[in-house]
Motif scaffolding. Structure first.
Motif, PDB file in Angstrom:
ATOM      1  N   GLN A  62     -31.539 -47.371  28.365  1.00 30.12           N
ATOM      2  CA  GLN A  62     -30.716 -48.204  27.490  1.00 30.12           C
ATOM      3  C   GLN A  62     -29.410 -47.486  27.180  1.00 30.12           C
ATOM      4  N   PRO A  63     -28.330 -48.254  26.997  1.00 33.29           N
ATOM      5  CA  PRO A  63     -27.065 -47.603  26.631  1.00 33.29           C
ATOM      6  C   PRO A  63     -27.130 -47.084  25.196  1.00 33.29           C
ATOM      7  N   ALA A  64     -26.331 -46.091  24.910  1.00 33.24           N
ATOM      8  CA  ALA A  64     -26.297 -45.501  23.575  1.00 33.24           C
ATOM      9  C   ALA A  64     -25.668 -46.488  22.596  1.00 33.24           C
ATOM     10  N   ASP A  65     -26.272 -46.612  21.439  1.00 25.38           N
ATOM     11  CA  ASP A  65     -25.732 -47.463  20.383  1.00 25.38           C
ATOM     12  C   ASP A  65     -24.728 -46.641  19.579  1.00 25.38           C
ATOM     13  N   PRO A  66     -23.497 -47.119  19.431  1.00 27.72           N
ATOM     14  CA  PRO A  66     -22.492 -46.322  18.730  1.00 27.72           C
ATOM     15  C   PRO A  66     -22.821 -46.059  17.264  1.00 27.72           C
ATOM     16  N   ASN A  67     -23.612 -46.918  16.654  1.00 26.85           N
ATOM     17  CA  ASN A  67     -23.915 -46.770  15.233  1.00 26.85           C
ATOM     18  C   ASN A  67     -25.169 -45.947  14.969  1.00 26.85           C
ATOM     19  N   ASP A  68     -25.809 -45.451  16.010  1.00 31.03           N
ATOM     20  CA  ASP A  68     -26.993 -44.607  15.837  1.00 31.03           C
ATOM     21  C   ASP A  68     -26.597 -43.245  15.286  1.00 31.03           C
ATOM     22  N   ASP A  69     -27.497 -42.670  14.514  1.00 26.96           N
ATOM     23  CA  ASP A  69     -27.296 -41.312  14.016  1.00 26.96           C
ATOM     24  C   ASP A  69     -27.345 -40.351  15.204  1.00 26.96           C
ATOM     25  N   SER A  70     -26.416 -39.418  15.234  1.00 26.25           N
ATOM     26  CA  SER A  70     -26.376 -38.470  16.346  1.00 26.25           C
ATOM     27  C   SER A  70     -27.407 -37.360  16.185  1.00 26.25           C
ATOM     28  N   GLY A  71     -27.731 -37.007  14.942  1.00 21.76           N
ATOM     29  CA  GLY A  71     -28.664 -35.912  14.700  1.00 21.76           C
ATOM     30  C   GLY A  71     -27.996 -34.550  14.720  1.00 21.76           C
ATOM     31  N   ILE A  72     -26.708 -34.500  14.985  1.00 24.77           N
ATOM     32  CA  ILE A  72     -25.975 -33.236  15.053  1.00 24.77           C
ATOM     33  C   ILE A  72     -25.561 -32.825  13.652  1.00 24.77           C
ATOM     34  N   GLN A  73     -25.713 -31.547  13.354  1.00 25.01           N
ATOM     35  CA  GLN A  73     -25.313 -31.021  12.051  1.00 25.01           C
ATOM     36  C   GLN A  73     -23.791 -31.029  11.937  1.00 25.01           C
ATOM     37  N   PRO A  74     -23.269 -31.211  10.716  1.00 25.96           N
ATOM     38  CA  PRO A  74     -21.810 -31.270  10.547  1.00 25.96           C
ATOM     39  C   PRO A  74     -21.069 -30.040  11.083  1.00 25.96           C
ATOM     40  N   GLY A  75     -21.674 -28.883  11.050  1.00 28.56           N
ATOM     41  CA  GLY A  75     -21.010 -27.682  11.538  1.00 28.56           C
ATOM     42  C   GLY A  75     -20.832 -27.642  13.043  1.00 28.56           C
ATOM     43  N   ASP A  76     -21.582 -28.465  13.769  1.00 26.33           N
ATOM     44  CA  ASP A  76     -21.502 -28.470  15.232  1.00 26.33           C
ATOM     45  C   ASP A  76     -20.692 -29.636  15.786  1.00 26.33           C
ATOM     46  N   VAL A  77     -20.236 -30.530  14.927  1.00 20.89           N
ATOM     47  CA  VAL A  77     -19.536 -31.733  15.385  1.00 20.89           C
ATOM     48  C   VAL A  77     -18.219 -31.386  16.067  1.00 20.89           C
ATOM     49  N   ASN A  78     -17.463 -30.435  15.520  1.00 20.29           N
ATOM     50  CA  ASN A  78     -16.185 -30.080  16.135  1.00 20.29           C
ATOM     51  C   ASN A  78     -16.369 -29.535  17.543  1.00 20.29           C
ATOM     52  N   ALA A  79     -17.389 -28.721  17.744  1.00 14.15           N
ATOM     53  CA  ALA A  79     -17.617 -28.163  19.078  1.00 14.15           C
ATOM     54  C   ALA A  79     -17.910 -29.274  20.083  1.00 14.15           C
ATOM     55  N   ILE A  80     -18.710 -30.243  19.685  1.00 16.98           N
ATOM     56  CA  ILE A  80     -19.023 -31.355  20.585  1.00 16.98           C
ATOM     57  C   ILE A  80     -17.778 -32.225  20.783  1.00 16.98           C
ATOM     58  N   GLY A  81     -17.089 -32.526  19.691  1.00 17.18           N
ATOM     59  CA  GLY A  81     -15.917 -33.398  19.767  1.00 17.18           C
ATOM     60  C   GLY A  81     -14.792 -32.812  20.591  1.00 17.18           C
ATOM     61  N   TYR A  82     -14.479 -31.538  20.378  1.00 16.37           N
ATOM     62  CA  TYR A  82     -13.395 -30.900  21.133  1.00 16.37           C
ATOM     63  C   TYR A  82     -13.724 -30.847  22.630  1.00 16.37           C
ATOM     64  N   ASN A  83     -14.938 -30.479  22.958  1.00 15.01           N
ATOM     65  CA  ASN A  83     -15.297 -30.388  24.372  1.00 15.01           C
ATOM     66  C   ASN A  83     -15.400 -31.768  25.015  1.00 15.01           C
ATOM     67  N   LEU A  84     -15.818 -32.768  24.238  1.00 11.15           N
ATOM     68  CA  LEU A  84     -15.809 -34.133  24.755  1.00 11.15           C
ATOM     69  C   LEU A  84     -14.367 -34.600  24.973  1.00 11.15           C
ATOM     70  N   ALA A  85     -13.457 -34.198  24.105  1.00  9.68           N
ATOM     71  CA  ALA A  85     -12.039 -34.547  24.273  1.00  9.68           C
ATOM     72  C   ALA A  85     -11.493 -33.976  25.577  1.00  9.68           C
ATOM     73  N   LYS A  86     -11.876 -32.757  25.914  1.00 12.38           N
ATOM     74  CA  LYS A  86     -11.441 -32.171  27.188  1.00 12.38           C
ATOM     75  C   LYS A  86     -11.938 -33.003  28.359  1.00 12.38           C
ATOM     76  N   ARG A  87     -13.189 -33.450  28.303  1.00 16.90           N
ATOM     77  CA  ARG A  87     -13.753 -34.254  29.384  1.00 16.90           C
ATOM     78  C   ARG A  87     -13.071 -35.616  29.472  1.00 16.90           C
ATOM     79  N   ILE A  88     -12.744 -36.191  28.321  1.00 19.99           N
ATOM     80  CA  ILE A  88     -12.076 -37.489  28.310  1.00 19.99           C
ATOM     81  C   ILE A  88     -10.677 -37.367  28.910  1.00 19.99           C
ATOM     82  N   LEU A  89      -9.958 -36.309  28.585  1.00 21.19           N
ATOM     83  CA  LEU A  89      -8.633 -36.111  29.165  1.00 21.19           C
ATOM     84  C   LEU A  89      -8.712 -35.954  30.679  1.00 21.19           C
TER      85      LEU A  89
END
Length: 159
Positions: A62-89
């Motif tokens: 099934q595709p990921a639901d955008p409104n689902d809880d990620s389960g990631i702790q707030p301290g790790d969100v930047n690491a995931i977000g920044y590296n995802l930004a690199k992949r998106i670029l």
């Protein structure tokens, strides 16, 4: 504080300077689906490498639901977000700015440091114990004291 998968994708798009509320641009919903898939694949790659963040994956097939809880702790969100930004670029055929690459590496290193647990080390029996390092084991010291002391005439004295 619950961080949704869409929050992480929006963070990545904002850091990549592709879309944000301040820019008044938003990607179309199909693009969000692609980025959510990229998020799932990136976190699966991290788990394959032994980095477990508590991410809640979409049910198989099934595709990921955008409104689902990620389960990631707030301290790790930047690491995931920044590296995802690199992949998106890279997906959009745009160069990754040096500032973004540096921030992504620093956030990733901080995330790894939070994952590390240093095991406690037990002192070896043949090592001297300093004044501040007392063990509870009476024989856990560098030398073994004799229980008896011999006098010059050979008769034992018990301390």
């Amino acid at each position: 504080m619950s961080i949704t998968k869409l929050d992480i994708v929006r963070l990545a798009l904002r850091k990549a300077a592709l879309a944000s509320d301040a820019m008044l641009t938003q990607p179309d919903p199909n693009t969000y689906g692609d980025y959510l898939l990229d998020l799932e694949l990136y976190v699966a790659e991290l788990e394959r490498n032994g980095i477990y963040l508590g991410y809640i994956f979409a049910p198989s097939g099934q595709p990921a639901d955008p409104n689902d809880d990620s389960g990631i702790q707030p301290g790790d969100v930047n690491a995931i977000g920044y590296n995802l930004a690199k992949r998106i670029l890279i997906d959009n055929m745009r160069p990754v700015p040096d500032e973004l690459a540096t921030a992504a590496d620093a956030a990733y290193d901080a995330m790894l440091m939070n994952q590390i647990t240093v095991p406690s080390l037990k002192r070896r029996n043949d090592m001297p114990t300093g004044a501040g390092n007392k063990t509870l084991d009476p024989w856990g010291r560098f030398y073994h004291e004799k229980e008896t002391i011999n006098t010059t005439d050979g008769s034992p004295i018990t301390p």
